[in-house]
Design a protein around this motif. Structure first.
Motif, mmCIF file in Angstrom:
data_model
loop_
_atom_site.group_PDB
_atom_site.id
_atom_site.type_symbol
_atom_site.label_atom_id
_atom_site.label_comp_id
_atom_site.label_asym_id
_atom_site.label_seq_id
_atom_site.Cartn_x
_atom_site.Cartn_y
_atom_site.Cartn_z
ATOM 1 N N ASP A 200 0.803 -1.218 0.000
ATOM 2 C CA ASP A 200 0.000 0.000 0.000
ATOM 3 C C ASP A 200 0.841 1.275 0.000
ATOM 4 O O ASP A 200 0.487 2.256 -0.653
ATOM 5 N N SER A 201 1.959 1.284 0.710
ATOM 6 C CA SER A 201 2.753 2.518 0.768
ATOM 7 C C SER A 201 4.242 2.206 0.628
ATOM 8 O O SER A 201 4.690 1.113 0.957
ATOM 9 N N TRP A 202 4.990 3.194 0.139
ATOM 10 C CA TRP A 202 6.411 2.994 -0.132
ATOM 11 C C TRP A 202 7.174 2.638 1.131
ATOM 12 O O TRP A 202 8.118 1.843 1.079
ATOM 13 N N ASP A 203 6.773 3.207 2.256
ATOM 14 C CA ASP A 203 7.507 2.924 3.492
ATOM 15 C C ASP A 203 7.194 1.540 4.055
ATOM 16 O O ASP A 203 7.707 1.149 5.102
ATOM 17 N N THR B 13 7.703 -1.731 -4.438
ATOM 18 C CA THR B 13 6.865 -0.785 -5.180
ATOM 19 C C THR B 13 7.347 -0.651 -6.617
ATOM 20 O O THR B 13 6.554 -0.670 -7.568
ATOM 21 N N HIS C 43 -7.037 9.841 0.390
ATOM 22 C CA HIS C 43 -5.830 10.103 1.177
ATOM 23 C C HIS C 43 -6.078 9.897 2.670
ATOM 24 O O HIS C 43 -7.080 10.346 3.221
ATOM 25 N N LEU D 268 -0.985 7.310 5.978
ATOM 26 C CA LEU D 268 -0.567 6.339 4.965
ATOM 27 C C LEU D 268 -0.087 6.978 3.663
ATOM 28 O O LEU D 268 1.061 6.838 3.266
ATOM 29 N N ASN D 269 -0.974 7.677 2.982
ATOM 30 C CA ASN D 269 -0.651 8.247 1.664
ATOM 31 C C ASN D 269 -1.041 9.718 1.614
ATOM 32 O O ASN D 269 -2.051 10.104 1.033
ATOM 33 N N ASP E 123 3.015 13.511 -0.404
ATOM 34 C CA ASP E 123 4.050 12.477 -0.522
ATOM 35 C C ASP E 123 4.701 12.531 -1.897
ATOM 36 O O ASP E 123 4.009 12.617 -2.920
ATOM 37 N N ASN F 266 2.819 5.664 -3.614
ATOM 38 C CA ASN F 266 2.032 4.801 -2.736
ATOM 39 C C ASN F 266 0.984 4.096 -3.594
ATOM 40 O O ASN F 266 0.046 4.725 -4.081
ATOM 41 N N ASP G 176 -3.019 4.208 -3.849
ATOM 42 C CA ASP G 176 -3.751 5.244 -4.580
ATOM 43 C C ASP G 176 -4.557 4.666 -5.750
ATOM 44 O O ASP G 176 -5.484 5.312 -6.240
ATOM 45 N N THR H 285 -6.091 -2.179 0.700
ATOM 46 C CA THR H 285 -5.020 -1.449 1.376
ATOM 47 C C THR H 285 -3.826 -2.392 1.491
ATOM 48 O O THR H 285 -2.916 -2.339 0.683
#
Length: 520
Positions: free
Chosen positions: A146-149, A155, A366, A370-371, A375, A379, A382, A387
């Motif tokens: 779901d997110s880069w982190d 990703t 958003h 999270l995103n 940012d 992510n 989106d 999720t």
């Protein structure tokens, strides 16, 4: 009132505090060590337990595969259910090796073995070793897409694979996509985007913000009668109801009848209804039929409709010498692809591709944690309805480097040829009746009998007996109002002798049933 504490008291308290910390610091490592064995640890020696566990699992699985003689153990279903229900999930913890061994006996040995030649019912492939190796990495890394982190390099891997497959289907420079759990989710997302797109187009109405528009009861989804049931399921989930799905007649080979389609569109518009999305199928589940995608795309464009293609089964043709059969797929507004079918990936592994990436905006929401809107790193949430998602793209990423597009295409070409050979084998056997010419890799037929009149019941019984006794896993469907047996040929490693043996085993079951029914 103040309390006075002398120096001796302070020293005594300090001593007790130090003693407490020392005692607990001595206990803490032992407790940590107790928990550490349940996880992979970073640093030197941190993966020793992981390596040991994985080696034990692999050795155990290898031992099972080496002894597999049938696609299913033949243990009565009720006995397996009873044994599994008897497992105490509130028991004291056991050594993992013992758990692996018990699970092997109870679960693994009673699974359906997709690698066996007689496992031939569904679009359920034997997975490539590259995909299995990737699964080990996916599980150990546990990235969340779901997110880069939560999925740094992952990703970029997913985006690389998406870009590659969009290019294969020639969807254009503005195309994009996202991985899904498979065709059901992909079809849902394609129709969701189409629904939100038409509301925006007609009245700049945001379904995301305001719910369904007042004219939603007029929206109609057009597909063939052979389209996958997830079209109706999606319509229900999207609040349009199954009544919004208009199923058009098909030809005898399972492809959509264009004349019937045009008549249906004319009738709907005359009634003041709004046909907003046209669904084409590249590989129906039973016949493997591929609609005339080029003509469908032209009709969709002329009618101002969204064009969605369900290519879950036939999409892998894009790698084969027969990819011309997918002509028109490049005009799809959305496209469902299942890598866990004829790309030979482990379940689950699918994707939804779209021609215009801006349409993913209908899904974007958003969340501060999270995103965030500001940012700069990508992510992938989106553009997904999910999720938390698995790092399934790694399997395709590794497979294309290991096996490659050319060999995958050759495997598919081989299956198409073999399906026709099996159909001929059935035609030349007076104990069987071929019910349809194969279009992709499915063969539809039925057993015949000179003594049993109820052929539908006979074929149903034969399929169930073959399954529960561990002889074969066969498909069952309806063709021209007749119960049909289905061979879904997916394993490129099979020989014609495997099919000759399978047909012999099926016929033995028929003979057995004939004898039983004569006695009755």
């Amino acid at each position: 009132m103040s309390t006075l504490i002398d120096a001796n008291t302070v020293i005594s308290v300090s001593h007790l505090s130090t003693q407490f910390v020392e005692e607990n610091s001595q206990k803490e490592p032992s407790q940590k060590e107790k928990w550490q064995k349940y996880f992979i640890q970073t640093g030197e020696g941190g993966s020793d337990e992981f390596l040991s566990m994985l080696n034990h699992t692999n050795r155990t699985l290898a031992a099972v595969f080496e002894k597999v003689q049938s696609p299913y153990s033949g243990v009565k279903p009720e006995l397996i259910e009873k044994a599994i229900q008897s497992v105490n999930l509130d028991s004291e913890p056991s050594d993992l090796r013992h758990v692996i061994d018990r699970t092997t006996e109870l679960v693994v040995k009673n699974s359906i073995f997709v690698q066996h030649p007689n496992c031939i019912a569904h679009l359920h492939t034997p997975p490539l070793l590259s995909s299995i190796a990737a699964e080990a990495m996916i599980a150990a890394l546990n990235q969340s897409m779901d997110s880069w982190d939560q999925a740094s390099s992952a990703t970029y891997v997913e985006q690389k694979v998406i870009d590659w497959v969009c290019e294969k289907y020639q969807l254009g420079m503005c195309s994009d996509g996202v991985f899904t759990s498979g065709g059901t989710q992909s079809n849902l997302m394609g129709l969701l985007l189409a629904r939100d797109w038409i509301a925006d187009k007609i009245s700049q109405h945001s379904i995301q913000k305001m719910g369904l528009p007042e004219y939603s009861n007029k929206l109609r989804i057009i597909c063939s009668k052979k389209s996958h049931f997830t079209v109706q399921k999606s319509a229900s989930l999207l609040g349009l109801g199954e009544r919004s799905v208009c199923c058009v007649e098909t030809h005898s080979n399972g492809t959509i009848d264009i004349n019937s389609l045009e008549e249906t569109l004319g009738e709907l518009k005359a009634e003041g209804l709004i046909p907003f999305v046209l669904v084409g199928t590249a590989g129906t589940t039973d016949h493997g039929a591929i609609d005339d995608l080029s003509t469908l795309s032209s009709i969709a464009q002329a009618e101002g409709m969204w064009f969605h293609v369900d290519a879950a089964y036939g999409g892998a043709l894009i790698l084969s010498q027969d990819k011309r059969r997918l002509t028109g797929i490049e005009h799809a507004d959305s496209l469902s692809v299942d890598f866990h079918k004829l790309f030979y990936q482990t379940v689950s592994c699918g994707a939804i591709l779209i021609k215009d990436k801006s349409n993913f905006g209908y899904l974007r929401h958003h969340a501060d944690y999270l995103n965030r809107e500001d940012d700069e790193l990508p992510n992938l949430v989106d553009k997904s309805i999910a999720t938390t998602r698995r790092f399934d793209a790694l399997k395709v990423f590794m497979t294309m480097q290991n096996v490659g597009a050319e060999q995958l295409g050759q495997m598919y070409d081989h299956l198409l040829i073999q399906a026709k050979q099996v159909a001929t084998l059935i035609q030349n056997n007076d104990r069987f009746e071929l019910l349809a010419e194969p279009s992709l890799s499915t063969v539809l037929f039925r057993s015949k009998s000179t003594t049993v009149k109820e052929l539908d019941d006979l074929n149903k019984t034969v399929r169930l007996e073959a399954l529960t006794r561990g002889i074969a896993v066969l498909g069952e469907t309806i063709v021209n109002h007749n119960v049909a047996l289905k061979l879904t040929i997916l394993n490129p490693c099979l020989n014609m002798s495997d099919f000759e043996s399978l047909l012999k085993q099926i016929d033995n079951l028929v003979i057995e049933q004939e004898k039983i029914r004569v006695k009755q």
